[in-house]
Design a protein around this motif. Sequence first.
Motif, PDB file in Angstrom:
ATOM      1  N   SER A  86     -29.170 -19.607 -20.648  1.00 25.38           N
ATOM      2  CA  SER A  86     -27.982 -18.978 -20.071  1.00 25.38           C
ATOM      3  C   SER A  86     -28.038 -18.995 -18.551  1.00 25.38           C
ATOM      4  CB  SER A  86     -27.848 -17.541 -20.577  1.00 25.38           C
ATOM      5  OG  SER A  86     -27.666 -17.507 -21.979  1.00 25.38           O
ATOM      6  N   HIS A  89     -27.534 -11.774 -25.822  1.00 26.77           N
ATOM      7  CA  HIS A  89     -26.216 -12.321 -25.470  1.00 26.77           C
ATOM      8  C   HIS A  89     -25.322 -11.233 -24.872  1.00 26.77           C
ATOM      9  CE1 HIS A  89     -22.001 -13.583 -26.515  1.00 26.77           C
ATOM     10  NE2 HIS A  89     -22.414 -14.554 -25.741  1.00 26.77           N
ATOM     11  N   THR A 146     -26.294 -10.877 -21.375  1.00 24.71           N
ATOM     12  CA  THR A 146     -25.833 -12.032 -20.602  1.00 24.71           C
ATOM     13  C   THR A 146     -24.363 -11.877 -20.245  1.00 24.71           C
ATOM     14  OG1 THR A 146     -27.449 -13.457 -21.716  1.00 24.71           O
ATOM     15  CG2 THR A 146     -25.612 -14.540 -20.602  1.00 24.71           C
ATOM     16  N   ILE A 175     -20.182 -17.961 -21.649  1.00 25.28           N
ATOM     17  CA  ILE A 175     -21.313 -18.169 -22.558  1.00 25.28           C
ATOM     18  C   ILE A 175     -20.998 -17.480 -23.874  1.00 25.28           C
ATOM     19  CG2 ILE A 175     -23.765 -17.716 -22.969  1.00 25.28           C
ATOM     20  CD1 ILE A 175     -24.225 -17.976 -19.994  1.00 25.28           C
TER      21      ILE A 175
END
Length: 776
Positions: free
Chosen positions: A472, A498, A501, A514
Motif C-alpha cells: 500500500s 486495510h 490504510t 486502495i
Amino acid sequence: MFARLALCSHLPSRIRQSNVYPASIRAYSQAKFPRPHGASFVHRSELKQAKRIVVKLGSAVVTRDECGLALGRLASIVEQVAMLQNQGREMMIVTSGAVAFGKQRLRHEILLSQSVRQALHSGQNQLKEMTLPVLEARACAAAGQSGLMALYEAMFTQYSTCTAQILVTNLDFHDEQKRRNLNSTLHELLRMNIVPIINTNDAVVPPPVPNSDLQGVNVISIKDNDSLAARLAVEMKADLLIALSDVEGLYDSPPGLDDAKLIDIFYPGDQQSITYGTKSRVGIGGMEAKVKAALWALQGGTSVVIANGTNPKVTGHVITDIVEGKKVGTFFSEVKPAGPTVEQQTEMARHAGRSLASLDPEKRGEIICYLAELLTEKKDEILSANRRDMELATSSGRLSQPLIDRLSLSSSKLNSLAIGLRQLAVSSRDSVGRVLRRTRVANNLELEQITVPIGVLLVIFESRPDCLPQVSALAIASGNALLLKGGKEASNTNRILHQLTQEALSIHGVADAIQLVSTREEVEDLCRLDKLIDLIIPRGSSQLVRDIQRAAKGIPVLGHSEGVCHVYIDNDASIEKAIDIVKDSKCDYPAACNAMETLLMHRDLLRTPIFDQIIDMLRAQHVKIHAGPRFASYLTFSPSEVKSLRTEYGDLECCIEVVDSMQEAVDHIHKYGSSHTDVIVTENEETAEQFLQQVDSACVFWNSSSRFADGYRFGLGAEVGISTARIHARGPVGLEGLLTTKWVLRGEGHTVADFSEQGSMKYLHENIPVPQGNFS
C-alpha cells in the motif's frame, strides 16, 4: 407431445442395462451433489453443486449462417455435456436449429429438382438462373428435425451417452395431463442416464404472437426456446440453466456501443438500467426475451447464466467453465451483495488513483507517515486480529508450518514495517513526475521523458498480512491505484490493516485509491480483468505465482515463480564466514523466498574441518539434509538423495551438492536455479568477481547472506516482491519498479511537414541537461 428414444443398441451393454448402471450413477451423484432444489444459488462458486442442468442452444449457436449447422461448435458442446453427464450430473438440452437444417435440405432438393427439369427441357443444357421460393418455417422444421436429432445421436454416441428427442408445444405445459406426462417422461429418461434433447414442435406450433405473460411462477408461454428452456428448468426443478447465444452475456447497453459494459452479475431489480439492442441475426427471440425468461426461471428457484456459445476461443470449455464457477457470461442472482463488485472497486480505485497521482509528493509522503504512525498506535488491535487468524489456521490444520510462520505478526515486525514506511516516505518525494530526459528536437520544440504511475495494480498475496501495508505504501508513493486480494487465512488481519490504510489516505481525500477485495472472487477471474488492471503482482508460493502467470489474460505479471537460492562455498572460503552465512541464509527465516535451498561445496572441502563444522551446525539447527547425486556418491551412508535439484523447500531442509570448481558452480546455478539470489563465499577476489559477473540472477552476493535480497535491507523502504523477469524491473521491486514513463512534447504549432525536404525547419535533437530533482 412427441417423444422418441434414440437408438441405443450400438452402445456397450453396461450402458443399456439401465436398471443397474443408472442406479450407481444416481448414488454417486447424490453423494457428490447433495443440494436439494430450492432457492437459486447466490454466488458463482456454488454452481459446482449443480446436479440438474439445462443447456439452451440458441439459433446463432447451432447455425453457421441462415441455413446450415455449425458442426464444430456442436461437437465441442456435446463433448462438454457428455463429460458433465458422466460426472453424475443430469443434463438436458433445449436446442434450436431444426428450421435452419431443414431449410438447407429443402433448398438443396429444390435446386436439384429445378436443375433436372431445366436440363430435360433445354437442348443445349443451358440452365437459366434459378430462383428459390420463400420456404415456410414449419415445413423447414418438419424436414430438419430428424436430421438434427440424427446428428446429436451420432455425436453423443462417441461418448457412450444415450439421447432421446422430445418435441413440445405450449399445450403440453398448459394441459395438466400432458404436463404430468411430459414431467414423467423426462424424469424417467434422467433416471436411465439419458440426455433429453428438447425442442418446440415448430412443424405444428402457431407463429409466435406478442403477449404480456412472464408474470409469476405459474405463467409463461412457450413462444421461443428461451421461454421453453425457462419453463422446462422450473418444471424439472433444475439447479442451473445455461443459455448460450452469440454475445458474451448481458450488457448495460447494446454491445456494439463503445461504452457498453458486460454485466457480471444481474439482479432482478436492475432491469431499468438496461438498454436492449436488436435481435440476433437468426432466431425469434432477443436479449430482452432471454432476460425475461431468465428472471422467470430465477424466481422459480433455478440459477441462470447467459454466455457466448459462438466464440471459438471459449466454446470448447464455456459450459464446463460455468459449472466450475468461473466468471463467464452474466450470472443471475436474487441476492445483491452489500458492497461493490470487484469491477466497481477497480473503477473506484482508478478514479481515486488519478487524484492520488496528482497530489504533491509531500502530501503522498504525509499519507505514508501517518500510516506508519497508525501501525504503532493500533498495534494491540492489529495483533489481536492476527491472533484470531493464527488460532483459526492452527485449529483447521490446513496450512503448512511455513505458511503459519508467514501469517504471524509481532510487535517487532510492526515496528520494522513502520520504520520502512517512514524511510519510503522520504525517498519517494522525487518519484512521480521526475524528468529523466530532455531533448531539444528543434527550435521551440522540446521533448521530455517523465516518470508516471503504471495505473491499477492487482497484488495477490498468501498468508503474509505484513505485505498489505508495504505494498500500500509503495502504491501511494508511486501514485498507483491498488487492488488487494489476500488469503482468507489472514482475513481479520487484512481487514484492520486495510481500514488503517484507508484512514491514512483519507487525510487527503483519496481513500478509495486502495481497495481490498473481500468478495468470493476467484483469483483466475481477477486475472481476466485485462481492461481494468494494468499489472499483477503475486506474493506467495511458487504454485500461486505459476497459477497466476498461467491465468493472466493480457495482463503483465511481475514476480518470480520460485526462490531456489544457492550458496557456493569456494575452496578459498573462510571457515567463520562460511558457517555464519550458511546458517543465516537457511535458518534465519526458512519460509522466505530468499532463503538458501541448495548448498554447493567445492570438492576439496570434503572431509575437512569446514565441511564437518557446517554439517554439525545444520544438524544442530534441525535442518534436514538431502544429498545431491555427486555428494551421495562420496558417502557410504548418505542422507536421503534429493528428488530434484530444483526444489524450493521453504522449511528447515536443504540440498547439499559437490562441484569441482567455481565455473561448475555457476553452471549448476544456471541449470537448476531460478535466477533469484545466489551467493559465493571466498577470500579470492578474482574468483568472486568472476562469479558476480557470470551468474545471471537478479541478486548475486559475495560473502553475505542470501537473506539480504530484500527491498527494506536494500534501502528501498519496502518492496512489492522480488522479480526474476528480465524486463521492466528485476530483483527487489521497490518504488522505481512501479513507475513507467510518458513522453511530453511542447511546441508552437509545429508540423511534420515543416521538416520535409521542402520544409523550412531542421531537426536538432540536442540533449538538454536535467538538474537533479527536476520535475515536469
